[in-house]
Write a protein that holds these residues in place. Structure first.
Motif, mmCIF file in Angstrom:
data_model
loop_
_atom_site.group_PDB
_atom_site.id
_atom_site.type_symbol
_atom_site.label_atom_id
_atom_site.label_comp_id
_atom_site.label_asym_id
_atom_site.label_seq_id
_atom_site.Cartn_x
_atom_site.Cartn_y
_atom_site.Cartn_z
ATOM 1 N N GLY A 154 56.190 -44.385 -68.003
ATOM 2 C CA GLY A 154 56.897 -45.655 -68.140
ATOM 3 C C GLY A 154 58.255 -45.620 -67.477
ATOM 4 N N PHE A 155 58.920 -44.484 -67.573
ATOM 5 C CA PHE A 155 60.260 -44.325 -67.006
ATOM 6 C C PHE A 155 60.224 -44.374 -65.484
ATOM 7 C CE2 PHE A 155 63.793 -41.476 -65.655
ATOM 8 C CZ PHE A 155 64.853 -42.241 -66.134
ATOM 9 N N THR A 156 59.385 -43.546 -64.888
ATOM 10 C CA THR A 156 59.364 -43.448 -63.427
ATOM 11 C C THR A 156 58.829 -44.723 -62.774
ATOM 12 O OG1 THR A 156 57.215 -42.316 -63.534
ATOM 13 C CG2 THR A 156 59.201 -40.942 -63.419
ATOM 14 N N GLU A 157 57.824 -45.340 -63.391
ATOM 15 C CA GLU A 157 57.271 -46.568 -62.814
ATOM 16 C C GLU A 157 58.300 -47.697 -62.840
ATOM 17 O OE1 GLU A 157 53.688 -47.393 -64.926
ATOM 18 O OE2 GLU A 157 52.493 -45.913 -63.805
ATOM 19 N N THR A 158 59.088 -47.762 -63.906
ATOM 20 C CA THR A 158 60.082 -48.834 -64.024
ATOM 21 C C THR A 158 61.236 -48.627 -63.053
ATOM 22 O OG1 THR A 158 59.482 -49.076 -66.364
ATOM 23 C CG2 THR A 158 61.533 -50.105 -65.661
ATOM 24 N N LEU A 159 61.534 -47.365 -62.720
ATOM 25 C CA LEU A 159 62.628 -47.077 -61.792
ATOM 26 C C LEU A 159 62.304 -47.448 -60.346
ATOM 27 C CD1 LEU A 159 64.056 -43.587 -62.832
ATOM 28 C CD2 LEU A 159 65.024 -45.846 -63.297
ATOM 29 N N GLU A 160 61.020 -47.597 -60.034
ATOM 30 C CA GLU A 160 60.628 -47.840 -58.645
ATOM 31 C C GLU A 160 61.338 -49.067 -58.077
ATOM 32 O OE1 GLU A 160 56.408 -48.060 -58.476
ATOM 33 O OE2 GLU A 160 56.090 -45.976 -59.103
ATOM 34 N N GLY A 161 61.997 -48.863 -56.930
ATOM 35 C CA GLY A 161 62.689 -49.954 -56.262
ATOM 36 C C GLY A 161 64.044 -50.298 -56.848
ATOM 37 N N SER A 162 64.507 -49.499 -57.810
ATOM 38 C CA SER A 162 65.766 -49.815 -58.489
ATOM 39 C C SER A 162 66.987 -49.249 -57.776
ATOM 40 C CB SER A 162 65.745 -49.262 -59.918
ATOM 41 O OG SER A 162 65.757 -47.835 -59.901
ATOM 42 N N GLY A 163 66.780 -48.286 -56.882
ATOM 43 C CA GLY A 163 67.910 -47.603 -56.256
ATOM 44 C C GLY A 163 68.355 -46.380 -57.025
ATOM 45 N N LEU A 164 67.741 -46.130 -58.180
ATOM 46 C CA LEU A 164 68.025 -44.921 -58.947
ATOM 47 C C LEU A 164 67.004 -43.861 -58.565
ATOM 48 C CD1 LEU A 164 68.783 -46.455 -62.457
ATOM 49 C CD2 LEU A 164 70.436 -45.433 -60.878
ATOM 50 N N ASN A 165 67.487 -42.680 -58.196
ATOM 51 C CA ASN A 165 66.611 -41.626 -57.700
ATOM 52 C C ASN A 165 66.722 -40.372 -58.547
ATOM 53 O OD1 ASN A 165 65.938 -43.161 -55.221
ATOM 54 N ND2 ASN A 165 68.087 -42.784 -54.713
ATOM 55 N N ILE A 166 65.586 -39.891 -59.023
ATOM 56 C CA ILE A 166 65.571 -38.646 -59.791
ATOM 57 C C ILE A 166 65.706 -37.474 -58.820
ATOM 58 C CG2 ILE A 166 64.250 -37.178 -61.354
ATOM 59 C CD1 ILE A 166 62.815 -39.705 -62.346
ATOM 60 N N VAL A 167 66.834 -36.774 -58.887
ATOM 61 C CA VAL A 167 67.081 -35.657 -57.975
ATOM 62 C C VAL A 167 66.874 -34.308 -58.663
ATOM 63 C CG1 VAL A 167 68.622 -36.966 -56.486
ATOM 64 C CG2 VAL A 167 69.565 -35.723 -58.470
ATOM 65 N N TYR A 168 66.711 -34.349 -59.992
ATOM 66 C CA TYR A 168 66.470 -33.115 -60.747
ATOM 67 C C TYR A 168 65.744 -33.494 -62.027
ATOM 68 C CZ TYR A 168 67.236 -28.898 -63.516
ATOM 69 O OH TYR A 168 67.035 -27.779 -64.291
ATOM 70 N N SER A 169 64.707 -32.721 -62.375
ATOM 71 C CA SER A 169 63.989 -32.964 -63.632
ATOM 72 C C SER A 169 63.557 -31.643 -64.235
ATOM 73 C CB SER A 169 62.771 -33.870 -63.405
ATOM 74 O OG SER A 169 61.823 -33.238 -62.560
ATOM 75 N N ALA A 170 63.402 -31.628 -65.550
ATOM 76 C CA ALA A 170 62.987 -30.423 -66.257
ATOM 77 C C ALA A 170 62.375 -30.827 -67.595
ATOM 78 C CB ALA A 170 64.172 -29.488 -66.478
ATOM 79 N N TYR A 171 61.625 -29.894 -68.201
ATOM 80 C CA TYR A 171 60.977 -30.123 -69.495
ATOM 81 C C TYR A 171 61.498 -29.101 -70.496
ATOM 82 C CZ TYR A 171 57.747 -32.897 -66.701
ATOM 83 O OH TYR A 171 57.213 -33.821 -65.844
ATOM 84 N N CYS A 172 61.788 -29.565 -71.695
ATOM 85 C CA CYS A 172 62.347 -28.698 -72.734
ATOM 86 C C CYS A 172 61.243 -28.261 -73.687
ATOM 87 C CB CYS A 172 63.455 -29.425 -73.489
ATOM 88 S SG CYS A 172 64.862 -29.865 -72.462
ATOM 89 N N GLY A 173 60.733 -27.063 -73.489
ATOM 90 C CA GLY A 173 59.671 -26.544 -74.331
ATOM 91 C C GLY A 173 60.040 -26.550 -75.797
ATOM 92 N N ASN A 174 59.079 -26.985 -76.636
ATOM 93 C CA ASN A 174 59.287 -27.068 -78.087
ATOM 94 C C ASN A 174 60.479 -27.944 -78.463
ATOM 95 O OD1 ASN A 174 57.081 -25.552 -78.922
ATOM 96 N ND2 ASN A 174 58.196 -23.632 -78.791
ATOM 97 N N TRP A 175 60.884 -28.822 -77.548
ATOM 98 C CA TRP A 175 62.002 -29.735 -77.783
ATOM 99 C C TRP A 175 63.296 -28.983 -78.104
ATOM 100 C CZ3 TRP A 175 61.827 -34.795 -76.659
ATOM 101 C CH2 TRP A 175 60.564 -35.410 -76.557
#
Length: 327
Positions: A154-175
């Motif tokens: 939902g996050f990435t699809e909504t950002l499409e065409g917004s001018g906001l670009n994800i330049v770094y991403s990560a996942y937090c194991g076990n929160w």
């Protein structure tokens, strides 16, 4: 021969297995679920796996041995529990996936918030707060939590065409919130030219903001999270967090407990005369699982008094505690 009456007959037995209580909201879920189930004639055995999937499997095996009427599971790992959950189903025990779907099991119910919409609300908040676009970090939750996939989608699809670009991403194991601190610092080594950080929940946001603060960026970089934790609500009124996604966990727990008791009694939870009829399904592998979906709400400085305080989730004194102390 003495006949059983409603007062003397055996009470329904529900096993409730939590991932952990690291996240603030789970204590609210527990208390509301237990009180609701007890008021409806059921006893609840609460177990906590502390983020250990093997421990959770053992707890579910224990529930099977105790011949629970219903087992409710907040999964540590939505893939790893398949075999033991199928064992419970084979034993004739009704199974509810609470908040997190378990893969490839024919559960009796999945109850959760619209997790894709959570991601949509986060993206919309960032688009509104950063109209000129820019670089952002995405610090997602645990990769074993299947909800994280929906939030990300939902996050990435909504950002499409917004001018906001994800330049770094990560996942937090076990929160683990501490990982968010490390990941934000790691991202800042790639670039400090960012306008926002998306965090999988408010616990992660707390550590992300700590990292931003140590780099003199707190308050300058927009941060969003979810769960409406008290600390997040305080940060919103203080100006270091833009938005949190509020999910009425008391409503979720109340409905889940009511439906758990209905399942234990052999009632049809999809029927119109059910107290909370389940009208949707969700795919779990080759199965279509009944799905009770609740709606999340975006909370910002503009509506925090109305949604959080007037709604009774947190008190005004607590939310504005640090603001008052500064006066």
């Amino acid at each position: 021969m003495e006949t059983e009456t409603p007062e003397t007959e055996a009470r329904l037995q529900i096993g409730l297995s939590f991932d952990s209580f690291v996240i603030e909201r789970w204590l609210r879920d527990r208390d509301m679920f237990v009180s609701t189930a007890q008021s409806l004639g059921a006893d609840v055995n609460v177990q906590v796996a502390s983020g250990d999937v093997d421990e959770q499997i053992s707890q579910i095996e224990y529930f099977i041995q105790k011949k629970m009427d219903v087992i409710v599971i907040i999964a540590v790992d939505g893939d790893a529990l398949k075999d033991v959950v199928n064992d419970a189903i084979d034993a004739g025990i009704r199974v509810i996936c609470y908040d997190r779907l378990i893969s490839d099991v024919n559960a009796d119910l999945y109850i959760s918030f619209d997790n894709r919409e959570v991601g949509v609300l986060m993206a919309e908040a960032l688009i509104s707060a950063c109209p000129d676009g820019g670089n952002i970090f995405a610090i997602y939750g645990s990769p074993t939590d299947l909800n994280v996939n929906d939030v990300e989608k939902g996050f990435t699809e909504t950002l499409e065409g917004s001018g906001l670009n994800i330049v770094y991403s990560a996942y937090c194991g076990n929160w683990l919130a501490e990982l968010a601190f490390d990941y934000v610092n790691e991202g800042l080594e790639v670039t400090e030219d960012i306008v926002a950080v998306m965090c999988g929940n408010d616990d992660l946001a707390s550590q992300a903001i700590k990292a931003l603060s140590e780099n003199q960026l707190a308050g300058q970089v927009t941060v969003v999270g979810q769960d409406a934790e008290l600390s997040a609500c305080q940060r919103i009124v203080e100006g270091t967090q833009e938005m949190t996604v509020y999910k009425s966990v008391e409503d979720q727990a109340m409905v889940a407990a009511t439906l758990a008791v209905a399942l234990a009694r052999g009632e049809d939870i999809t029927a119109e005369d059910c107290a909370w009829p389940v009208t949707e399904t969700v795919a779990s592998g080759s199965y279509e699982v009944p799905y009770y979906k609740l709606d999340p709400i975006a909370v910002t400085i503009d509506n925090i008094d109305e949604v959080i305080i007037a709604g009774g989730y947190h008190s005004k004194d607590d939310v504005y505690l640090n603001i008052r102390d500064e006066e």
